[in-house]
Design an enzyme around this catalytic site. Structure first.
Site, PDB file in Angstrom:
ATOM      1  N   GLN A 130       0.767  -1.314   0.157  1.00  0.00           N
ATOM      2  CA  GLN A 130       0.001  -0.029   0.157  1.00  0.00           C
ATOM      3  C   GLN A 130       0.839   1.276   0.006  1.00  0.00           C
ATOM      4  O   GLN A 130       1.575   1.418   0.826  1.00  0.00           O
ATOM      5  CB  GLN A 130      -0.800  -0.174   1.183  1.00  0.00           C
ATOM      6  N   TYR A 132       1.242   5.122   0.619  1.00  0.00           N
ATOM      7  CA  TYR A 132       0.836   6.459   0.944  1.00  0.00           C
ATOM      8  C   TYR A 132       1.457   7.440   0.218  1.00  0.00           C
ATOM      9  O   TYR A 132       2.945   7.719   0.545  1.00  0.00           O
ATOM     10  CB  TYR A 132       0.717   6.641   2.500  1.00  0.00           C
ATOM     11  N   THR A 158      -3.588   4.207  -1.808  1.00  0.00           N
ATOM     12  CA  THR A 158      -4.646   4.816  -1.230  1.00  0.00           C
ATOM     13  C   THR A 158      -4.950   6.178  -1.333  1.00  0.00           C
ATOM     14  O   THR A 158      -3.796   6.858  -1.086  1.00  0.00           O
ATOM     15  CB  THR A 158      -4.300   4.497   0.478  1.00  0.00           C
ATOM     16  N   HIS A 278     -12.236   3.524   4.390  1.00  0.00           N
ATOM     17  CA  HIS A 278     -11.119   3.221   5.156  1.00  0.00           C
ATOM     18  C   HIS A 278     -11.533   2.995   6.811  1.00  0.00           C
ATOM     19  O   HIS A 278     -11.200   3.272   7.644  1.00  0.00           O
ATOM     20  CB  HIS A 278     -10.418   4.769   5.462  1.00  0.00           C
ATOM     21  N   ASP A 309     -13.607  -3.501   0.892  1.00  0.00           N
ATOM     22  CA  ASP A 309     -13.211  -3.724   2.293  1.00  0.00           C
ATOM     23  C   ASP A 309     -14.303  -2.668   3.179  1.00  0.00           C
ATOM     24  O   ASP A 309     -15.005  -1.814   2.643  1.00  0.00           O
ATOM     25  CB  ASP A 309     -11.752  -3.755   2.741  1.00  0.00           C
ATOM     26  N   ARG A 313     -17.448  -8.524   9.065  1.00  0.00           N
ATOM     27  CA  ARG A 313     -16.963  -9.059  10.329  1.00  0.00           C
ATOM     28  C   ARG A 313     -17.393 -10.564  10.225  1.00  0.00           C
ATOM     29  O   ARG A 313     -17.094 -11.465  11.209  1.00  0.00           O
ATOM     30  CB  ARG A 313     -18.087  -8.635  11.411  1.00  0.00           C
TER      31      ARG A 313
END
Length: 411
Positions: A130, A132, A158, A278, A309, A313
């Site tokens: 990922q 940033y 992201t 997020h 995403d 759960r």
């Protein structure tokens, strides 16, 4: 309760909470402002119902899924979770190892404390990175080079952190690195002696990926301060075009929530997008990722791979997302709870729980293979009758209309 006795992800959550001091657990658990977005993510799954189809031979069930030409054992992977090593030493590499052992993808966070190279060594065929974007774009370009040289298959850019968010649990707890506990927080932390001993032994986690760009000989605290000066920052379409030029392999954009943005990403040549808010940690007024998924899938069709995403759960949640059009799903908190509670065994337990739930739900709804998953298994919330598998897919224009109306109102 022991790790092996955990029945569901919430059991792992309770075990993690028992082991971690509040300041650390709240960092995992918390969202932004009133945490409405976290609640919306979870509630969005509960609003959907899977309709079982019986008299189907489900004696043999196969939940394997193909993604970007690679076959994985399950249709979910591990989402990037920053500062994981604060909750368990070497957590990033633990997650990478668990993903490789389970044959699912692992996305290493751009705020991880292990290095790209270390993760690539532990799980070369399963690690994605990922990115940033840094304010100094030369740093971003070099991180892309390092991911390329480490032979990683996929870069995940992201884009949903243009500014810092108001995470009120962290504000109240005085969360910062290195941890500086108030007297009241110190007393509470002493009730978690195993974590305290581990933290005192290893000290503040060090951002190894960022260390090469900080001043020579910088301490872990100084590197953390350097990272705080570099991120967050906004990413533009022009930046995306440059990153696409620099990265020769599969490029995924994480944080897409609007169909028009998905269409533009496809035009630039992105291979996949991850519909995500997020995990409810950036904009409390944002819709649930699952709510916008159908419109985004309708807008891009097969131009790129759509993943999701935020809020997952249960294994049934993963199947619900697949029914609504996602090709793959990623979980963040679920595997982090397991890792914080029990290290590698805890991460394995989280994966195993989700995998077994997927298997059971597939058997219950009469779906022996994910090749057959789709909207025909869903009860439409506002429909007077069930949709048959032969009925045409929803009109994309109708799906997009609510967002178009919102755009007109904004103007």
């Amino acid at each position: 309760m022991k790790i092996e006795e955990a029945v569901n992800i919430d059991d792992l959550r309770r075990l993690a909470r028992r082991r971690l001091p509040r300041i650390a657990f709240d960092f995992i658990e918390g969202g932004v402002e009133d945490e409405h977005c976290i609640a919306a993510n979870e509630e969005s799954f509960s609003r959907h119902r899977l309709v079982p189809r019986y008299m189907v031979d489900i004696a043999r069930r196969d939940q394997s899924a193909a993604l970007f030409g690679q076959s994985f054992a399950s249709p979910f992977g591990i989402a990037p979770t920053g500062l994981a090593a604060l909750f368990r030493a070497d957590a990033d590499l633990i997650l990478a190892r668990a993903a490789a052992a389970a044959n699912i993808p692992f996305i290493m966070s751009g705020a991880s404390t292990a290095s790209i190279e270390a993760a690539a060594e532990v799980a070369p065929a399963h690690t994605w990175y990922q990115l940033y974007a840094a304010r100094d774009r030369k740093i971003s370009a070099d991180m892309i080079r390092r991911a390329r040289d480490a032979n990683l298959s996929t870069l995940v850019l992201t884009v949903d952190v243009p500014v810092s968010s108001k995470r009120e649990r962290n504000v109240r707890n005085g969360f910062e690195l290195p941890l500086k506990l108030k007297w009241s927080k110190s007393l509470e932390a002493l009730m978690h002696p195993l974590w305290i001993a581990d933290y005192l032994r290893r000290g503040i986690p060090r951002f190894d990926n960022w260390a090469p760009y900080a001043a020579p000989g910088a301490s872990a605290k100084e590197i953390a301060a350097f990272v705080a000066r570099q991120i967050p920052c906004s990413v533009t379409w022009r930046d995306l075009e440059e990153f696409r030029r620099l990265w020769p392999r599969r490029l995924v954009i994480k944080g897409i929530m609007h169909p028009d943005d998905a269409v533009e990403a496809a035009r630039i040549g992105v291979d996949g997008i991850m519909v995500s808010n997020h995990g409810g940690r950036q904009l409390d007024q944002a819709p649930a990722a699952l709510e916008v998924l159908p419109a985004i899938c309708a807008a891009v069709g097969d131009k790129l791979t759509v993943m999701l995403d935020s809020g997952v759960r249960r294994g049934g949640d993963i199947l619900t997302a697949l029914c609504l059009g996602a090709r793959f799903v990623f979980v963040g908190r679920a595997t982090l709870y397991g890792t914080a509670a029990g290290g590698f065994c805890g991460a394995q337990k989280a994966i195993d729980i989700l995998r077994k739930e997927i298997d059971l739900v597939m058997g219950q709804i009469g779906c022996p293979s994910l090749e057959g998953i789709g909207p025909g298994f869903l009860l439409q919330p506002d429909a007077p009758a069930l949709r048959t598998t032969e009925r045409a897919e929803p009109d994309s224009a109708a799906l997009l209309e609510p967002l178009r109306l919102a755009d007109k109102g904004a103007r």
